[in-house]
Write a protein that holds these residues in place. Structure first.
Motif, PDB file in Angstrom:
ATOM      1  N   ALA A   1      14.633   0.608 -10.847  1.00 35.34           N
ATOM      2  CA  ALA A   1      15.673   0.397  -9.836  1.00 35.34           C
ATOM      3  C   ALA A   1      16.752  -0.543 -10.359  1.00 35.34           C
ATOM      4  CB  ALA A   1      15.055  -0.158  -8.554  1.00 35.34           C
ATOM      5  N   THR A   2      16.333  -1.573 -11.101  1.00 31.59           N
ATOM      6  CA  THR A   2      17.302  -2.502 -11.683  1.00 31.59           C
ATOM      7  C   THR A   2      18.139  -1.816 -12.749  1.00 31.59           C
ATOM      8  OG1 THR A   2      15.888  -4.417 -11.248  1.00 31.59           O
ATOM      9  CG2 THR A   2      17.570  -4.668 -12.944  1.00 31.59           C
ATOM     10  N   VAL A   3      17.508  -1.012 -13.590  1.00 34.85           N
ATOM     11  CA  VAL A   3      18.245  -0.286 -14.626  1.00 34.85           C
ATOM     12  C   VAL A   3      19.201   0.716 -13.988  1.00 34.85           C
ATOM     13  CG1 VAL A   3      18.046   1.278 -16.598  1.00 34.85           C
ATOM     14  CG2 VAL A   3      16.449  -0.629 -16.342  1.00 34.85           C
ATOM     15  N   ARG A   4      18.790   1.334 -12.890  1.00 34.07           N
ATOM     16  CA  ARG A   4      19.689   2.253 -12.184  1.00 34.07           C
ATOM     17  C   ARG A   4      20.926   1.510 -11.695  1.00 34.07           C
ATOM     18  NH1 ARG A   4      21.235   6.791 -12.716  1.00 34.07           N
ATOM     19  NH2 ARG A   4      19.066   7.485 -12.884  1.00 34.07           N
ATOM     20  N   GLN A   5      20.751   0.292 -11.203  1.00 31.85           N
ATOM     21  CA  GLN A   5      21.884  -0.519 -10.763  1.00 31.85           C
ATOM     22  C   GLN A   5      22.816  -0.823 -11.935  1.00 31.85           C
ATOM     23  OE1 GLN A   5      20.703  -4.238  -8.979  1.00 31.85           O
ATOM     24  NE2 GLN A   5      22.775  -4.744  -8.290  1.00 31.85           N
ATOM     25  N   ILE A   6      22.233  -1.075 -13.102  1.00 32.33           N
ATOM     26  CA  ILE A   6      23.028  -1.386 -14.291  1.00 32.33           C
ATOM     27  C   ILE A   6      23.829  -0.170 -14.749  1.00 32.33           C
ATOM     28  CG2 ILE A   6      22.906  -2.031 -16.729  1.00 32.33           C
ATOM     29  CD1 ILE A   6      20.380  -3.669 -15.991  1.00 32.33           C
ATOM     30  N   VAL A   7      23.179   0.983 -14.855  1.00 29.81           N
ATOM     31  CA  VAL A   7      23.879   2.173 -15.357  1.00 29.81           C
ATOM     32  C   VAL A   7      24.936   2.645 -14.366  1.00 29.81           C
ATOM     33  CG1 VAL A   7      21.944   2.866 -16.810  1.00 29.81           C
ATOM     34  CG2 VAL A   7      22.125   3.794 -14.500  1.00 29.81           C
TER      35      VAL A   7
ATOM     36  N   ILE B   1      27.751   5.265 -15.900  1.00 31.38           N
ATOM     37  CA  ILE B   1      26.960   6.302 -16.575  1.00 31.38           C
ATOM     38  C   ILE B   1      25.748   6.651 -15.721  1.00 31.38           C
ATOM     39  CG2 ILE B   1      27.713   5.739 -18.908  1.00 31.38           C
ATOM     40  CD1 ILE B   1      25.142   4.090 -19.236  1.00 31.38           C
ATOM     41  N   GLY B   2      25.941   6.626 -14.415  1.00 38.29           N
ATOM     42  CA  GLY B   2      24.835   6.819 -13.486  1.00 38.29           C
ATOM     43  C   GLY B   2      24.231   8.202 -13.485  1.00 38.29           C
ATOM     44  N   ASP B   3      24.846   9.160 -14.221  1.00 39.53           N
ATOM     45  CA  ASP B   3      24.308  10.519 -14.225  1.00 39.53           C
ATOM     46  C   ASP B   3      23.158  10.693 -15.215  1.00 39.53           C
ATOM     47  OD1 ASP B   3      25.986  10.096 -16.355  1.00 39.53           O
ATOM     48  OD2 ASP B   3      26.766  12.144 -16.401  1.00 39.53           O
ATOM     49  N   ILE B   4      22.818   9.641 -15.987  1.00 38.47           N
ATOM     50  CA  ILE B   4      21.715   9.782 -16.930  1.00 38.47           C
ATOM     51  C   ILE B   4      20.386   9.701 -16.185  1.00 38.47           C
ATOM     52  CG2 ILE B   4      23.100   8.714 -18.748  1.00 38.47           C
ATOM     53  CD1 ILE B   4      21.289   6.284 -18.571  1.00 38.47           C
ATOM     54  N   THR B   5      19.373  10.341 -16.748  1.00 39.62           N
ATOM     55  CA  THR B   5      18.048  10.358 -16.142  1.00 39.62           C
ATOM     56  C   THR B   5      17.184   9.262 -16.753  1.00 39.62           C
ATOM     57  OG1 THR B   5      18.196  12.747 -15.792  1.00 39.62           O
ATOM     58  CG2 THR B   5      16.002  11.760 -15.704  1.00 39.62           C
ATOM     59  N   LEU B   6      16.526   8.500 -15.900  1.00 38.76           N
ATOM     60  CA  LEU B   6      15.637   7.430 -16.358  1.00 38.76           C
ATOM     61  C   LEU B   6      14.203   7.946 -16.342  1.00 38.76           C
ATOM     62  CD1 LEU B   6      17.170   4.436 -14.351  1.00 38.76           C
ATOM     63  CD2 LEU B   6      17.736   5.206 -16.661  1.00 38.76           C
ATOM     64  N   HIS B   7      13.504   7.762 -17.458  1.00 34.16           N
ATOM     65  CA  HIS B   7      12.161   8.322 -17.593  1.00 34.16           C
ATOM     66  C   HIS B   7      11.075   7.253 -17.615  1.00 34.16           C
ATOM     67  CE1 HIS B   7      13.811  12.314 -18.352  1.00 34.16           C
ATOM     68  NE2 HIS B   7      14.652  11.766 -19.221  1.00 34.16           N
TER      69      HIS B   7
ATOM     70  N   GLU C   1      13.409  -0.919 -25.176  1.00 27.46           N
ATOM     71  CA  GLU C   1      13.431   0.381 -24.501  1.00 27.46           C
ATOM     72  C   GLU C   1      14.779   0.631 -23.833  1.00 27.46           C
ATOM     73  OE1 GLU C   1       8.649   0.755 -23.432  1.00 27.46           O
ATOM     74  OE2 GLU C   1      10.044  -0.212 -22.025  1.00 27.46           O
ATOM     75  N   LEU C   2      15.375  -0.419 -23.271  1.00 31.24           N
ATOM     76  CA  LEU C   2      16.698  -0.274 -22.662  1.00 31.24           C
ATOM     77  C   LEU C   2      17.726   0.119 -23.719  1.00 31.24           C
ATOM     78  CD1 LEU C   2      18.383  -0.661 -20.021  1.00 31.24           C
ATOM     79  CD2 LEU C   2      18.880  -2.972 -20.852  1.00 31.24           C
ATOM     80  N   ILE C   3      17.672  -0.545 -24.867  1.00 27.74           N
ATOM     81  CA  ILE C   3      18.595  -0.231 -25.957  1.00 27.74           C
ATOM     82  C   ILE C   3      18.387   1.204 -26.437  1.00 27.74           C
ATOM     83  CG2 ILE C   3      19.139  -0.755 -28.364  1.00 27.74           C
ATOM     84  CD1 ILE C   3      18.591  -3.706 -27.692  1.00 27.74           C
ATOM     85  N   THR C   4      17.132   1.596 -26.608  1.00 32.66           N
ATOM     86  CA  THR C   4      16.820   2.946 -27.079  1.00 32.66           C
ATOM     87  C   THR C   4      17.367   4.009 -26.130  1.00 32.66           C
ATOM     88  OG1 THR C   4      14.817   2.214 -28.216  1.00 32.66           O
ATOM     89  CG2 THR C   4      14.953   4.545 -27.630  1.00 32.66           C
ATOM     90  N   ASP C   5      17.204   3.792 -24.833  1.00 32.01           N
ATOM     91  CA  ASP C   5      17.597   4.809 -23.857  1.00 32.01           C
ATOM     92  C   ASP C   5      19.101   4.857 -23.611  1.00 32.01           C
ATOM     93  OD1 ASP C   5      14.927   5.269 -23.723  1.00 32.01           O
ATOM     94  OD2 ASP C   5      14.712   4.900 -21.575  1.00 32.01           O
ATOM     95  N   LEU C   6      19.817   3.749 -23.886  1.00 26.38           N
ATOM     96  CA  LEU C   6      21.255   3.717 -23.593  1.00 26.38           C
ATOM     97  C   LEU C   6      22.132   3.795 -24.836  1.00 26.38           C
ATOM     98  CD1 LEU C   6      21.514   1.006 -20.766  1.00 26.38           C
ATOM     99  CD2 LEU C   6      21.151   3.472 -20.564  1.00 26.38           C
ATOM    100  N   ALA C   7      21.538   3.695 -26.016  1.00 27.13           N
ATOM    101  CA  ALA C   7      22.319   3.602 -27.256  1.00 27.13           C
ATOM    102  C   ALA C   7      23.251   4.787 -27.463  1.00 27.13           C
ATOM    103  CB  ALA C   7      21.386   3.449 -28.453  1.00 27.13           C
TER     104      ALA C   7
END
Length: 247
Positions: free
Chosen positions: A88-94, A99-105, A113-119
Motif C-alpha cells: 500500500a505504501t509503495v502504491r502511494q509512492i508510484v 507511474i501508478g499503472d505498474i503492477t506490484l507483485h 526489491e523496490l529498486i529492482t521493481d522500479l528501475a
C-alpha cells in the motif's frame, strides 16, 4: 511503517543550480552557518515529478502542491517511511511519481526489491550532499555542494511558510535574476549534461530577430542573437496590410 513527529506544514521553496552565484557568494560567506550536514541519498526521477528519495534508510516523498505568480513552489511532504514497505505504501509512492499503472507483485518491499521493481520505469540517481544552513530574512537558506552520479554541482535553496519572505530573501542575497527550479529538474540537467535551451523569434515591421539562450549556472547565457532587416511593414500605412512586394 510511516514515521512522523507532528503536523506537516508545507513550505514555499526557491532553488537554483549552478557553480557560481555572483554576489550571493559574498553574502553567504559573511553569514554565520547554523549547521552543516552531509548525506548520501538515492533519488527516483519520474514523469510525475514527485520528490522521492532514500535517506538514512527512509523513503521520503514530497509532491508539488502549488506554484505562485513569483515562480515559488510549495511542496507537501506526504510520506516518510522505513523499510520494509508495505504494498500500500509503495502504491502511494508510484502514484505520486505518475507511474501508478505498474503492477506490484509483492506484499512487502525491501530497498533492493523496490529498486529492482522500479528501475525500468524511473531514473535512479546517486546524490552526495554537503549542506550548510543559514538564516536569511526569517527564512531557512541552504548552500549545498552536490555530487550527482559523480558529477559535481552546487545549489542554493531558500524556503519559508511565508512566500513574500522568500521572495525578499532571494533578492536580499543577490539571486533575484536567477530562475527558480526544483531538485528533480536540477538533477536531470546535471545527469543529462545539457542545459535547457530556448529560442525566441520576433517578427516586426522592420526586422526579424532570432534569439537563443541556454540556462547555465543559474543564469541565462546567450548562444545566438541575430537580426535581419526585412521591412515587412513597408507600405503598410498606405495599403493597410502587408504588401506582396514586402515578402
Amino acid at each position: 511503517m510511516t514515521t512522523g513527529t507532528g503536523p506537516i506544514v508545507p513550505r514555499w521553496e526557491w532553488r537554483t543550480f549552478g557553480t557560481r552565484f555572483g554576489r550571493a557568494e559574498v553574502v553567504f560567506e559573511s553569514l554565520e552557518p547554523e549547521g552543516v550536514q552531509e548525506s548520501d541519498e538515492l533519488y527516483f526521477l519520474s514523469p510525475g515529478g514527485a520528490n522521492v528519495k532514500i535517506r538514512n534508510d527512509l523513503v521520503d516523498v514530497k509532491v508539488l502542491e502549488e506554484v505562485d505568480a513569483d515562480g515559488l513552489e510549495r511542496w507537501m511532504p506526504i510520506l516518510k517511511a522505513e523499510f520494509p514497505l508495505t504494498s500500500a505504501t509503495v502504491r502511494q509512492i508510484v502514484d505520486a511519481m505518475g507511474i501508478g499503472d505498474i503492477t506490484l507483485h509483492r506484499e512487502t518491499f525491501t530497498l533492493d526489491e523496490l529498486i529492482t521493481d522500479l528501475a525500468a520505469t524511473v531514473q535512479l540517481v546517486q546524490v552526495h550532499k554537503r549542506r550548510v544552513r543559514y538564516s536569511v530574512g526569517g527564512c531557512t537558506a541552504e548552500v549545498s555542494e552536490v555530487t550527482v552520479d559523480g558529477r559535481p554541482t552546487r545549489t542554493i535553496a531558500i524556503e519559508s511558510e511565508d512566500a513574500a519572505a522568500v521572495v525578499d530573501a532571494v533578492r536580499e542575497v543577490g539571486l533575484g535574476s536567477y530562475i527558480n527550479t526544483n531538485y528533480q529538474k536540477g538533477l536531470s540537467w546535471v545527469v543529462d549534461g545539457a542545459p535547457e535551451r530556448y529560442a525566441i523569434i520576433d517578427v516586426g515591421t522592420n526586422s526579424v530577430k532570432f534569439h537563443v539562450s541556454e540556462w547555465r549556472d543559474g543564469q541565462w547565457s546567450t548562444t545566438l542573437d541575430r537580426a535581419e532587416l526585412t521591412r515587412l511593414g513597408e507600405g503598410l500605412a498606405e495599403e493597410g496590410s502587408i504588401t506582396p512586394d514586402a515578402f
